[in-house]
Design an enzyme around this catalytic site. Sequence first.
Site, PDB file in Angstrom:
ATOM      1  N   ARG A   1      67.394   8.414 151.702  1.00 37.58           N
ATOM      2  CA  ARG A   1      66.394   9.322 151.922  1.00 37.58           C
ATOM      3  C   ARG A   1      67.112  10.551 151.533  1.00 37.58           C
ATOM      4  O   ARG A   1      66.570  11.480 150.986  1.00 37.58           O
ATOM      5  CB  ARG A   1      65.726   9.143 153.387  1.00 37.58           C
ATOM      6  CG  ARG A   1      64.700  10.318 153.686  1.00 37.58           C
ATOM      7  CD  ARG A   1      64.345  10.048 155.178  1.00 37.58           C
ATOM      8  NE  ARG A   1      63.350  10.997 155.498  1.00 37.58           N
ATOM      9  CZ  ARG A   1      63.321  12.163 156.184  1.00 37.58           C
ATOM     10  NH1 ARG A   1      64.261  12.665 156.055  1.00 37.58           N
ATOM     11  NH2 ARG A   1      62.112  12.758 156.343  1.00 37.58           N
TER      12      ARG A   1
ATOM     13  N   HIS B   1      59.143  18.302 153.048  1.00 39.99           N
ATOM     14  CA  HIS B   1      57.695  17.971 153.531  1.00 39.99           C
ATOM     15  C   HIS B   1      56.808  18.967 152.704  1.00 39.99           C
ATOM     16  O   HIS B   1      55.850  19.450 153.267  1.00 39.99           O
ATOM     17  CB  HIS B   1      57.708  18.393 155.032  1.00 39.99           C
ATOM     18  CG  HIS B   1      58.631  17.495 155.732  1.00 39.99           C
ATOM     19  ND1 HIS B   1      58.242  16.136 156.109  1.00 39.99           N
ATOM     20  CD2 HIS B   1      59.800  17.840 156.522  1.00 39.99           C
ATOM     21  CE1 HIS B   1      59.288  15.733 156.763  1.00 39.99           C
ATOM     22  NE2 HIS B   1      60.267  16.676 157.171  1.00 39.99           N
TER      23      HIS B   1
END
Length: 339
Positions: free
Chosen positions: A149, A229
């Site tokens: 990630r 995000h």
Amino acid sequence: MAECHRRHAASVRSPEGARARGETRLTTTSMAKKIALLFAGQGAQCVGMGRDLAERYPVAGALFREADEILARNFCDIVWNGPMEELTKTSICQPALYVHALAALAAVREVIGEFEIGGAAGLSLGEITAHAAAGTFDFATGLRLVQKRGEFMDEACATTQGGMAAMIGGLENDVRRLAADEDVDIANINAPNQVVISGELANVETAVGVAKEYGIGRATMLNVAGAYHSRLMESAYVKFEKVLADVPMQSPRLPVISNVTGEEVKTPEEIRETLRDQVTGTVRWADCMHRLIDLGCDFFIELGPGNILAGLLKRTNRTIAVISIGDAESIDKCCGVLS
């Protein structure tokens, strides 16, 4: 353990001293019926974190050594000695925070034994840590997942020019209106009156400049490598989805609250979907806190460096007791409360 009880008893006998030091009084009589675990996210890191845990508690040291072997790099050396510029890289920072939080949890359990957990949540990457703590997958699997990630996010940052900013003192709807007008995304809803925006750097800077026109008290650019995000993480979203598809996992043994829904996730399918969506989606941290409280959790333990999550929780609900555990000293301070 006896020494911890003596320190605890002394603090109870001297409430004025505790207040003078700005400490929260914690006693065994105020121990929670249900404990919630909170796991730190990126931005909490600091050079040296976890070194004293590894030196003092064998279970914590074993996790750091295992991480060194799995990551096949001088992981512990970077975490404990820096430089900060290297530790702050997403591909290193995220595994470091994952290992540190689980090492702290293991150390607590070594001191006081097993204790019942009513629920768990983690901020951003901390959600993966929460799943590891809940048995969704084992330590090594979670570490490799966090490593991937972080790498994918680093790659996304390198190919985009993004930024983030904190909007403090404004209503969520006003921040949403600003975000829509300036074409940026809502990255985090951390607490009442604290929302983070994310997107193209120029757009974020413009949003900061006009924030007061939307009734926002203070707008501050964040020192980050990119637009986490947000839609600028789309390439990381695609790559992470493929990795998640092959990760063995099971339903968690305790409630884990998803960042993107603010609700429990129960099946491997739900977990894969929400961990994927979190990469580009909004972290609804305030909703996560409300959900844990709705589940009956009334004593929260933050695991990670510092006390960022404890501060956000107090902004959301000042009546909830919370302690932060990130080093050996903090374990000493809390062991009388939890034992």
